[in-house]
Scaffold this motif. Structure first.
Motif, mmCIF file in Angstrom:
data_model
loop_
_atom_site.group_PDB
_atom_site.id
_atom_site.type_symbol
_atom_site.label_atom_id
_atom_site.label_comp_id
_atom_site.label_asym_id
_atom_site.label_seq_id
_atom_site.Cartn_x
_atom_site.Cartn_y
_atom_site.Cartn_z
ATOM 1 N N ASN A 16 0.974 -1.299 -0.170
ATOM 2 C CA ASN A 16 0.003 0.190 -0.052
ATOM 3 C C ASN A 16 0.944 1.216 0.036
ATOM 4 O O ASN A 16 0.515 2.315 0.464
ATOM 5 C CB ASN A 16 -1.111 -0.082 1.216
ATOM 6 N N ILE A 17 2.126 1.069 -0.430
ATOM 7 C CA ILE A 17 3.038 2.234 -0.406
ATOM 8 C C ILE A 17 3.601 2.439 -1.829
ATOM 9 O O ILE A 17 3.712 1.471 -2.511
ATOM 10 C CB ILE A 17 4.398 1.943 0.316
ATOM 11 N N ALA A 39 7.001 17.727 0.835
ATOM 12 C CA ALA A 39 6.508 16.622 1.284
ATOM 13 C C ALA A 39 4.861 17.085 1.463
ATOM 14 O O ALA A 39 4.017 16.311 1.215
ATOM 15 C CB ALA A 39 6.895 15.748 2.372
ATOM 16 N N ASP A 40 4.921 18.225 2.016
ATOM 17 C CA ASP A 40 3.246 18.698 2.398
ATOM 18 C C ASP A 40 2.650 18.973 1.153
ATOM 19 O O ASP A 40 1.413 18.553 0.976
ATOM 20 C CB ASP A 40 3.646 20.119 3.304
ATOM 21 N N LYS A 41 3.356 19.449 0.185
ATOM 22 C CA LYS A 41 2.576 19.997 -1.119
ATOM 23 C C LYS A 41 2.152 18.571 -1.960
ATOM 24 O O LYS A 41 1.185 18.767 -2.177
ATOM 25 C CB LYS A 41 3.599 20.854 -1.996
ATOM 26 N N VAL A 42 3.170 18.006 -1.747
ATOM 27 C CA VAL A 42 2.697 16.343 -2.506
ATOM 28 C C VAL A 42 1.481 15.673 -1.876
ATOM 29 O O VAL A 42 0.705 15.308 -2.303
ATOM 30 C CB VAL A 42 3.987 15.446 -2.494
ATOM 31 N N LYS A 43 1.704 15.913 -0.387
ATOM 32 C CA LYS A 43 0.626 15.115 0.421
ATOM 33 C C LYS A 43 -0.606 15.976 0.056
ATOM 34 O O LYS A 43 -1.770 15.363 -0.019
ATOM 35 C CB LYS A 43 0.887 15.276 1.831
ATOM 36 N N GLU A 44 -0.736 17.396 -0.085
ATOM 37 C CA GLU A 44 -1.897 18.057 -0.253
ATOM 38 C C GLU A 44 -2.495 17.979 -1.916
ATOM 39 O O GLU A 44 -3.623 17.594 -2.134
ATOM 40 C CB GLU A 44 -1.638 19.425 -0.093
ATOM 41 N N PHE A 45 -1.357 17.736 -2.702
ATOM 42 C CA PHE A 45 -1.690 17.427 -4.135
ATOM 43 C C PHE A 45 -2.385 16.018 -4.051
ATOM 44 O O PHE A 45 -3.500 15.838 -4.980
ATOM 45 C CB PHE A 45 -0.447 17.434 -4.987
ATOM 46 N N GLY A 52 -1.783 8.158 4.264
ATOM 47 C CA GLY A 52 -1.003 8.160 5.326
ATOM 48 C C GLY A 52 0.211 9.045 5.225
ATOM 49 O O GLY A 52 -0.053 10.186 4.401
ATOM 50 N N LYS A 53 1.313 9.122 5.670
ATOM 51 C CA LYS A 53 2.423 10.248 5.578
ATOM 52 C C LYS A 53 3.144 10.202 4.299
ATOM 53 O O LYS A 53 2.899 9.280 3.705
ATOM 54 C CB LYS A 53 3.300 10.155 6.723
ATOM 55 N N MET A 69 5.113 7.547 -0.190
ATOM 56 C CA MET A 69 3.671 7.805 0.050
ATOM 57 C C MET A 69 3.047 6.579 0.691
ATOM 58 O O MET A 69 2.748 5.532 0.141
ATOM 59 C CB MET A 69 3.085 8.277 -1.126
ATOM 60 N N TYR A 70 2.478 6.725 2.078
ATOM 61 C CA TYR A 70 1.994 5.526 2.788
ATOM 62 C C TYR A 70 0.683 5.569 2.655
ATOM 63 O O TYR A 70 -0.150 6.705 2.492
ATOM 64 C CB TYR A 70 2.544 5.584 4.040
#
Length: 100
Positions: A16-17, A39-45, A52-53, A69-70
């Motif tokens: 799942n990663i 990392a924050d922008k990719v998570k938001e995107f 996950g984180k 990406m988890y």
């Protein structure tokens, strides 16, 4: 501008990663990528996809960033009902990210 104007990407997966490498076409653009593709922008995107984180690893000698990406693939290949179970389309989607 779109991220694809400065970089290309590759995607991998395990369970799942998912991971996405963002590789500068020109090493001189690496610092710009490092400053703008966090990392924050990719998570938001990927907020609808990645539950996950997101961890960013920097590879300055090759002008690349790698994002791990988890909880990104709906449970993994054998559990997901997604059309793109391996997440290969995630790298193409990320290249559409707007950067300054």
């Amino acid at each position: 501008m779109k991220l694809r104007q400065l970089a290309h990407s590759r995607t991998g997966d395990k369970g799942n990663i998912s991971n996405i490498s963002v590789i500068a076409y020109d090493i001189n653009n690496y610092e710009k990528l490092k400053a703008t593709v966090t990392a924050d922008k990719v998570k938001e995107f990927f907020s609808d996809t990645v539950k996950g984180k997101v961890i960013r690893y920097e590879l300055p000698s090759i002008g690349a960033l790698n994002f791990v990406m988890y909880e990104a693939l709906g449970g993994g290949v054998t559990r997901s009902l997604a059309l793109d179970m391996h997440g290969k389309g995630l790298s193409a989607a990320l290249m559409d990210m707007d950067i300054e």
